[in-house]
Scaffold this active site. Structure first.
Site, short mmCIF file in Angstrom:
data_model
loop_
_atom_site.label_atom_id
_atom_site.label_comp_id
_atom_site.label_asym_id
_atom_site.label_seq_id
_atom_site.Cartn_x
_atom_site.Cartn_y
_atom_site.Cartn_z
CB CYS A 163 2.55 -0.96 -2.81
SG CYS A 163 3.93 -0.77 -1.66
CG HIS A 303 -2.68 -3.75 -0.96
ND1 HIS A 303 -1.73 -3.82 -1.94
CD2 HIS A 303 -2.15 -2.97 0.02
CE1 HIS A 303 -0.66 -3.12 -1.58
NE2 HIS A 303 -0.89 -2.59 -0.39
CD GLU A 314 -7.56 -4.94 0.42
OE1 GLU A 314 -7.61 -5.32 -0.76
OE2 GLU A 314 -6.56 -5.15 1.16
CE LYS A 334 0.78 -6.96 -1.36
NZ LYS A 334 -0.50 -7.05 -2.08
CG HIS A 339 3.98 -5.47 0.05
ND1 HIS A 339 3.69 -5.41 -1.30
CD2 HIS A 339 3.50 -4.30 0.58
CE1 HIS A 339 3.06 -4.28 -1.56
NE2 HIS A 339 2.94 -3.59 -0.44
CG PHE A 400 3.82 4.26 1.48
CD1 PHE A 400 2.88 3.45 2.07
CD2 PHE A 400 5.10 4.27 2.02
CE1 PHE A 400 3.18 2.65 3.16
CE2 PHE A 400 5.42 3.48 3.12
CZ PHE A 400 4.46 2.67 3.69
#
Length: 414
Positions: A163, A303, A314, A334, A339, A400
Site C-alpha cells: 500500500c 495513511h 500512526e 480514505k 483504500h 504490508f
C-alpha cells in the site's frame, strides 16, 4: 541538486473520474462506498467497497486495448491521459530518452488471475488460457504500456511496496529527476482489486470493515467504532519534472516535491509497529530532506485506513514528530475513497497538491467519537473541507511487509 515539480495530474477514483471531480467531492465529504457490483457477495462477510462510478472503459480505450490489458492497466492509461493533457506535453519536441515511467500496483492483474483460473477449474481440464494471461497479470506491465503509448524510452520500472507502492513511485521519480537521470517521469499507481479472492482474503485477515448495513459510514479513521478498512479501486498519475525543463516548455507548475522518506517497520507481516517507529523514520527523512523543521508542515494526509491498531500507531508517530501541535491540519481521506492499496499514495499526493494550490484541506468523514489519542491535538476537519494555509503538505503511506513511504510537497515559488 535539481529542483523537481509536478506539472500534471490525473485521477480515477471512487468519488470522481477526474482530478477536478475528485477534489470537489473530497471537499464535500462524499462517500464512495456502496454494495459490490463486481461479483456475488452473498456468502462474504464484507459485501461493499468503494468501486468506480459511471466509468466505462470503452469511452477511453479501443476493443484491442481492453482485450489485452487487465483493468488495473486500463485505469492507468485513463489517469495518465488526463495528467499528460493537463501538463500540455508535446512529445515531438522533447527528448523521449529522458522521459520515463515509474508506475506501480500492489496486486497487478489479480482479477485476470482469478478469472482465468476459475475458467480452467470449471472447464474440462484442458488449459485454454488467454495468450494475454501472463502479460495481463504482471505488476510491471502498466509501466511498460504507458511507455509504449507515448514512446517514452527513459527509466521504466514498477516498484512494489504494497500500500506504499505509488508513494514509492513518486519518491523514485523525484530522485531520478533531481539526480539528472531523467527530465520528466510519469509516476503513480493503479489498482483493480475488488474481486472474490481479494475480498475473501482480506476478510480472513480481519482487515476489512463488515458494516454491511451502514457501508456509507464504514470507513471511519480515528473513530472509536472503526472496525477495518474499505476496499477501493482506481488510479493516480503525476507528471514529475525538472523545474527548468518545465519552465522552458511553458508548463504550469502545480507544486514542488521537496522530500521523500522511505523506511521499514521491520516488525510484523501485516501490522504497523505499535509505537510507529517506521512511520517516524519515514516522516523525519522527508522533512529533513526538504531542509525544513516539523513546525513548518501545515497539513498531513495520513495513511489512516480505519483499522483499530493502524490508526493509533500512526497518531503515536505523528505525536513523536509534531508534539500534538494544535495548528497542524490532519485528515484521513480514505474515509471517502476507501483504500486503493497500491494506488492510494498517488491519489492522496494529488489531494496534497490540490490543498497547496487552493489553500483548502479535505476532511475526514464518518467520525462521531474521536479515539482518545486524537483528542486535545491537531486540527481534524470533519465532514467538509476547510480553508487553511498550506505551504507544505505531507502524505503518509504504509504497506504490508512494514514498508513506509512519506512524500513532502511544497507550494511552488521562483
Amino acid at each position: 541538486m535539481r529542483r523537481v515539480v509536478i506539472t500534471g495530474m490525473g485521477a480515477l477514483t471512487p468519488i470522481g473520474n477526474s482530478v477536478d471531480a475528485f477534489w470537489e467531492n473530497a471537499l464535500a465529504g462524499v462517500s464512495g462506498a456502496g454494495p459490490i457490483k463486481t461479483f456475488d457477495t452473498a456468502n462474504f462477510k464484507t459485501q461493499f467497497a468503494c468501486e468506480l462510478k459511471d466509468f466505462n472503459a470503452e469511452d477511453h480505450l479501443d476493443r484491442k486495448e481492453r482485450k489485452k490489458y487487465d483493468m488495473f492497466t486500463q485505469y492507468s492509461l485513463v489517469a495518465v491521459d488526463e495528467a499528460v493533457k493537463q501538463a500540455d506535453i508535446d512529445f515531438e519536441n522533447i527528448d523521449l530518452d529522458r522521459v520515463g515511467v515509474i508506475w506501480g500496483s500492489g496486486n497487478g492483474g489479480i482479477q485476470t488471475f482469478e478469472e482465468q483460473l476459475k475458467e480452467y477449474h470449471d472447464g474440462d481440464g484442458t488449459p485454454r488460457f488467454s495468450p494475454f494471461f501472463i502479460p495481463r497479470i504482471l505488476v510491471d506491465i502498466a509501466a511498460g504500456v504507458i511507455s509504449m503509448k507515448y514512446g517514452l524510452c527513459g527509466i521504466n520500472f514498477a516498484p512494489v511496496s504494497a500500500c506504499a507502492t505509488s508513494t514509492t513511485a513518486i519518491i523514485e521519480a523525484f530522485n531520478y529527476v533531481r539526480w539528472n537521470k531523467a527530465d520528466m517521469i510519469v509516476a503513480g499507481g493503479s489498482e483493480s482489486p475488488i474481486g472474490a479472492a481479494t475480498i475473501g482474503g482480506f476478510n480472513s485477515l480481519k482487515a476489512l470493515s463488515t458494516k454491511n448495513d451502514d457501508y456509507a459510514t464504514a470507513s471511519r479513521p480515528f473513530d472509536i467504532d472503526r472496525d477495518g478498512f474499505v476496499m477501493g479501486e482506481g488510479a493516480g498519475a503525476l507528471i514529475v519534472e525538472e523545474l527548468e525543463h518545465a519552465k522552458k516548455r511553458g508548463a504550469t507548475i502545480l507544486a514542488e516535491i521537496v522530500g521523500g522518506g522511505m523506511a521499514a517497520d521491520a516488525y510484523h507481516l501485516t501490522g504497523t509497529h505499535p509505537e510507529g517507529l517506521g512511520a517516524i523514520k519515514g516522516m523525519n527523512l522527508a522533512i529533513e530532506e526538504a531542509g525544513i523543521t516539523a513546525d513548518q508542515v501545515d497539513y498531513v494526509n495520513m495513511h489512516a485506513t480505519s483499522t483499530p491498531n493502524g490508526d493509533i500507531s500512526e497518531i503515536i508517530a505523528l505525536d513523536a514528530i509534531f508534539e500534538k501541535r494544535k495548528s497542524l491540519m490532519v485528515s484521513g481521506t480514505k474515509s471517502m475513497t476507501g483504500h486503493l492499496l497500491g494506488a492510494a499514495g498517488a491519489i492522496e499526493a494529488i489531494l496534497c497538491a490540490k490543498s497547496i494550490m487552493h489553500q483548502m484541506v479535505p476532511p475526514t468523514i464518518n467520525v462521531e467519537n474521536f479515539i482518545p489519542e486524537c483528542q486535545d491535538s491537531y486540527i481534524f476537519p470533519v465532514g467538509k473541507g476547510v480553508p487553511a494555509k498550506v505551504d507544505y503538505a505531507l502524505s503518509n503511506t504504509f504497506g504490508f511487509g512494514g514498508h513506509i513511504a512519506a512524500v513532502l510537497l511544497k507550494r511552488y515559488e521562483e
